[in-house]
Design a protein around this motif. Structure first.
Motif, PDB file in Angstrom:
ATOM      1  N   THR A  54     -10.814  19.243 109.445  1.00  0.00           N
ATOM      2  CA  THR A  54     -11.494  18.160 110.161  1.00  0.00           C
ATOM      3  C   THR A  54     -11.061  16.809 109.625  1.00  0.00           C
ATOM      4  OG1 THR A  54     -13.377  19.642 110.478  1.00  0.00           O
ATOM      5  CG2 THR A  54     -13.746  17.312 110.912  1.00  0.00           C
ATOM      6  N   ASN A  55     -11.102  16.633 108.317  1.00  0.00           N
ATOM      7  CA  ASN A  55     -10.688  15.357 107.723  1.00  0.00           C
ATOM      8  C   ASN A  55      -9.201  15.102 107.914  1.00  0.00           C
ATOM      9  OD1 ASN A  55     -13.276  14.884 106.902  1.00  0.00           O
ATOM     10  ND2 ASN A  55     -12.923  15.370 104.761  1.00  0.00           N
ATOM     11  N   ALA A  56      -8.382  16.156 107.833  1.00  0.00           N
ATOM     12  CA  ALA A  56      -6.932  15.994 107.999  1.00  0.00           C
ATOM     13  C   ALA A  56      -6.575  15.572 109.425  1.00  0.00           C
ATOM     14  CB  ALA A  56      -6.213  17.286 107.639  1.00  0.00           C
ATOM     15  N   LEU A  57      -7.307  16.069 110.413  1.00  0.00           N
ATOM     16  CA  LEU A  57      -6.978  15.781 111.811  1.00  0.00           C
ATOM     17  C   LEU A  57      -7.626  14.508 112.362  1.00  0.00           C
ATOM     18  CD1 LEU A  57      -7.126  19.395 113.262  1.00  0.00           C
ATOM     19  CD2 LEU A  57      -5.095  18.043 112.734  1.00  0.00           C
ATOM     20  N   VAL A  58      -8.865  14.223 111.963  1.00  0.00           N
ATOM     21  CA  VAL A  58      -9.562  13.062 112.547  1.00  0.00           C
ATOM     22  C   VAL A  58     -10.018  12.036 111.517  1.00  0.00           C
ATOM     23  CG1 VAL A  58     -10.305  14.314 114.601  1.00  0.00           C
ATOM     24  CG2 VAL A  58     -11.793  14.253 112.616  1.00  0.00           C
ATOM     25  N   GLY A  59      -9.697  12.269 110.246  1.00  0.00           N
ATOM     26  CA  GLY A  59     -10.040  11.298 109.218  1.00  0.00           C
ATOM     27  C   GLY A  59     -11.382  11.577 108.552  1.00  0.00           C
ATOM     28  N   TYR A  60     -11.523  11.076 107.352  1.00  0.00           N
ATOM     29  CA  TYR A  60     -12.737  11.280 106.559  1.00  0.00           C
ATOM     30  C   TYR A  60     -13.858  10.390 107.061  1.00  0.00           C
ATOM     31  CZ  TYR A  60     -15.950  10.958 102.625  1.00  0.00           C
ATOM     32  OH  TYR A  60     -17.067  10.937 101.843  1.00  0.00           O
ATOM     33  N   GLN A  61     -15.053  10.957 107.199  1.00  0.00           N
ATOM     34  CA  GLN A  61     -16.266  10.202 107.508  1.00  0.00           C
ATOM     35  C   GLN A  61     -17.339  10.656 106.534  1.00  0.00           C
ATOM     36  OE1 GLN A  61     -17.394  10.663 111.600  1.00  0.00           O
ATOM     37  NE2 GLN A  61     -15.462   9.871 112.365  1.00  0.00           N
ATOM     38  N   GLN A  62     -17.872   9.737 105.765  1.00  0.00           N
ATOM     39  CA  GLN A  62     -18.786  10.056 104.674  1.00  0.00           C
ATOM     40  C   GLN A  62     -20.032  10.818 105.129  1.00  0.00           C
ATOM     41  OE1 GLN A  62     -20.047   6.637 102.474  1.00  0.00           O
ATOM     42  NE2 GLN A  62     -21.281   7.830 101.057  1.00  0.00           N
ATOM     43  N   HIS A  63     -20.554  10.526 106.297  1.00  0.00           N
ATOM     44  CA  HIS A  63     -21.825  11.115 106.730  1.00  0.00           C
ATOM     45  C   HIS A  63     -21.653  12.302 107.667  1.00  0.00           C
ATOM     46  CE1 HIS A  63     -23.869   7.943 104.652  1.00  0.00           C
ATOM     47  NE2 HIS A  63     -23.141   7.042 105.296  1.00  0.00           N
ATOM     48  N   ARG A  64     -20.464  12.841 107.765  1.00  0.00           N
ATOM     49  CA  ARG A  64     -20.225  14.006 108.620  1.00  0.00           C
ATOM     50  C   ARG A  64     -20.959  15.222 108.047  1.00  0.00           C
ATOM     51  NH1 ARG A  64     -14.545  14.363 109.040  1.00  0.00           N
ATOM     52  NH2 ARG A  64     -14.660  13.173 110.947  1.00  0.00           N
ATOM     53  N   LYS A  65     -21.665  15.947 108.910  1.00  0.00           N
ATOM     54  CA  LYS A  65     -22.421  17.138 108.475  1.00  0.00           C
ATOM     55  C   LYS A  65     -21.650  18.433 108.705  1.00  0.00           C
ATOM     56  CE  LYS A  65     -26.954  15.617 108.083  1.00  0.00           C
ATOM     57  NZ  LYS A  65     -27.427  15.803 106.736  1.00  0.00           N
ATOM     58  N   PHE A  66     -20.640  18.417 109.581  1.00  0.00           N
ATOM     59  CA  PHE A  66     -19.915  19.637 109.936  1.00  0.00           C
ATOM     60  C   PHE A  66     -18.425  19.424 109.699  1.00  0.00           C
ATOM     61  CE2 PHE A  66     -17.415  22.011 113.039  1.00  0.00           C
ATOM     62  CZ  PHE A  66     -17.862  23.301 112.798  1.00  0.00           C
ATOM     63  N   HIS A  67     -17.774  20.437 109.131  1.00  0.00           N
ATOM     64  CA  HIS A  67     -16.319  20.404 109.002  1.00  0.00           C
ATOM     65  C   HIS A  67     -15.775  21.827 108.942  1.00  0.00           C
ATOM     66  CE1 HIS A  67     -17.247  20.754 104.665  1.00  0.00           C
ATOM     67  NE2 HIS A  67     -16.076  21.366 104.605  1.00  0.00           N
ATOM     68  N   VAL A  68     -14.484  21.956 109.193  1.00  0.00           N
ATOM     69  CA  VAL A  68     -13.809  23.256 109.164  1.00  0.00           C
ATOM     70  C   VAL A  68     -12.711  23.214 108.107  1.00  0.00           C
ATOM     71  CG1 VAL A  68     -12.418  24.905 110.485  1.00  0.00           C
ATOM     72  CG2 VAL A  68     -14.301  23.688 111.601  1.00  0.00           C
ATOM     73  N   ASP A  69     -12.698  24.233 107.257  1.00  0.00           N
ATOM     74  CA  ASP A  69     -11.660  24.390 106.233  1.00  0.00           C
ATOM     75  C   ASP A  69     -10.738  25.538 106.612  1.00  0.00           C
ATOM     76  OD1 ASP A  69     -12.720  22.458 104.422  1.00  0.00           O
ATOM     77  OD2 ASP A  69     -14.172  23.935 103.710  1.00  0.00           O
ATOM     78  N   ALA A  70      -9.460  25.394 106.297  1.00  0.00           N
ATOM     79  CA  ALA A  70      -8.502  26.505 106.373  1.00  0.00           C
ATOM     80  C   ALA A  70      -8.095  26.802 104.937  1.00  0.00           C
ATOM     81  CB  ALA A  70      -7.285  26.106 107.196  1.00  0.00           C
ATOM     82  N   TYR A  71      -7.859  28.068 104.634  1.00  0.00           N
ATOM     83  CA  TYR A  71      -7.444  28.409 103.283  1.00  0.00           C
ATOM     84  C   TYR A  71      -6.444  29.557 103.294  1.00  0.00           C
ATOM     85  CZ  TYR A  71     -11.198  31.883 103.763  1.00  0.00           C
ATOM     86  OH  TYR A  71     -12.016  32.881 104.209  1.00  0.00           O
ATOM     87  N   ALA A  72      -5.663  29.622 102.231  1.00  0.00           N
ATOM     88  CA  ALA A  72      -4.683  30.692 102.044  1.00  0.00           C
ATOM     89  C   ALA A  72      -4.552  30.935 100.554  1.00  0.00           C
ATOM     90  CB  ALA A  72      -3.329  30.302 102.638  1.00  0.00           C
ATOM     91  N   GLY A  73      -4.364  32.211 100.182  1.00  0.00           N
ATOM     92  CA  GLY A  73      -4.266  32.505  98.766  1.00  0.00           C
ATOM     93  C   GLY A  73      -3.787  33.905  98.475  1.00  0.00           C
ATOM     94  N   VAL A  74      -3.900  34.264  97.207  1.00  0.00           N
ATOM     95  CA  VAL A  74      -3.500  35.596  96.742  1.00  0.00           C
ATOM     96  C   VAL A  74      -4.692  36.262  96.064  1.00  0.00           C
ATOM     97  CG1 VAL A  74      -1.059  35.048  96.480  1.00  0.00           C
ATOM     98  CG2 VAL A  74      -2.616  34.686  94.568  1.00  0.00           C
ATOM     99  N   SER A  75      -4.689  37.598  96.123  1.00  0.00           N
ATOM    100  CA  SER A  75      -5.765  38.392  95.523  1.00  0.00           C
ATOM    101  C   SER A  75      -5.188  39.468  94.630  1.00  0.00           C
ATOM    102  CB  SER A  75      -6.599  39.081  96.610  1.00  0.00           C
ATOM    103  OG  SER A  75      -7.346  38.163  97.339  1.00  0.00           O
ATOM    104  N   LEU A  76      -5.930  39.801  93.605  1.00  0.00           N
ATOM    105  CA  LEU A  76      -5.654  40.965  92.783  1.00  0.00           C
ATOM    106  C   LEU A  76      -6.705  42.002  93.156  1.00  0.00           C
ATOM    107  CD1 LEU A  76      -3.958  42.231  90.544  1.00  0.00           C
ATOM    108  CD2 LEU A  76      -5.588  41.271  88.904  1.00  0.00           C
ATOM    109  N   LEU A  77      -6.258  43.138  93.700  1.00  0.00           N
ATOM    110  CA  LEU A  77      -7.155  44.165  94.224  1.00  0.00           C
ATOM    111  C   LEU A  77      -7.225  45.339  93.267  1.00  0.00           C
ATOM    112  CD1 LEU A  77      -5.516  44.158  97.741  1.00  0.00           C
ATOM    113  CD2 LEU A  77      -7.608  42.977  97.117  1.00  0.00           C
TER     114      LEU A  77
END
Length: 127
Positions: A54-77
């Motif tokens: 959300t911040n990356a696409l439309v910019g940071y807004q201090q009082h925003r209550k909703f946002h979407v994060d994307a993540y990627a990583g590695v796991s040890l199973l």
């Protein structure tokens, strides 16, 4: 029947993260899955890079209550009856702030190898 292959499992997930700025961060997760099959991971430790879309696409807004994060990583199973394995995963997380410190989140999480798809929901606390 759309639900014939659907299986609901319990998973206990504990995570901690650090935000570098308003756009990105890193998180560490520990996951215990007591009800999976004998070939699935019972214990998992993960590290992931997280991007606030959300911040990356439309910019940071201090009082925003909703946002979407994307993540990627590695796991040890740690499967129940075999050696440790490495896995990689991606996901999305929709977040809604209940207060400055508390938030709820919901989103899909997909392990690419070995394949796993799940939907995670939970409560979060910011220090």
């Amino acid at each position: 029947d759309l639900t014939s292959g659907f299986k609901m499992n319990t998973s206990y997930l504990l995570g901690a993260g650090y935000l570098f700025d308003h756009f990105s961060g890193v998180k560490v997760l520990a996951d215990y899955q007591p009800q999976f099959s004998s070939t699935a991971a019972e214990v998992e430790a993960s590290v992931a890079y997280q991007l606030n879309l959300t911040n990356a696409l439309v910019g940071y807004q201090q009082h925003r209550k909703f946002h979407v994060d994307a993540y990627a990583g590695v796991s040890l199973l740690s499967p129940k009856h075999s050696a440790l394995k490495l896995g990689d995963f991606v996901g999305l997380q929709a977040n809604y702030e209940l207060s400055k410190k508390h938030f709820v989140h919901l989103g899909p999480d997909m392990m690419l190898h070995p394949y796993r798809f799940r939907v995670l929901a939970g409560l979060g606390y910011r220090f």
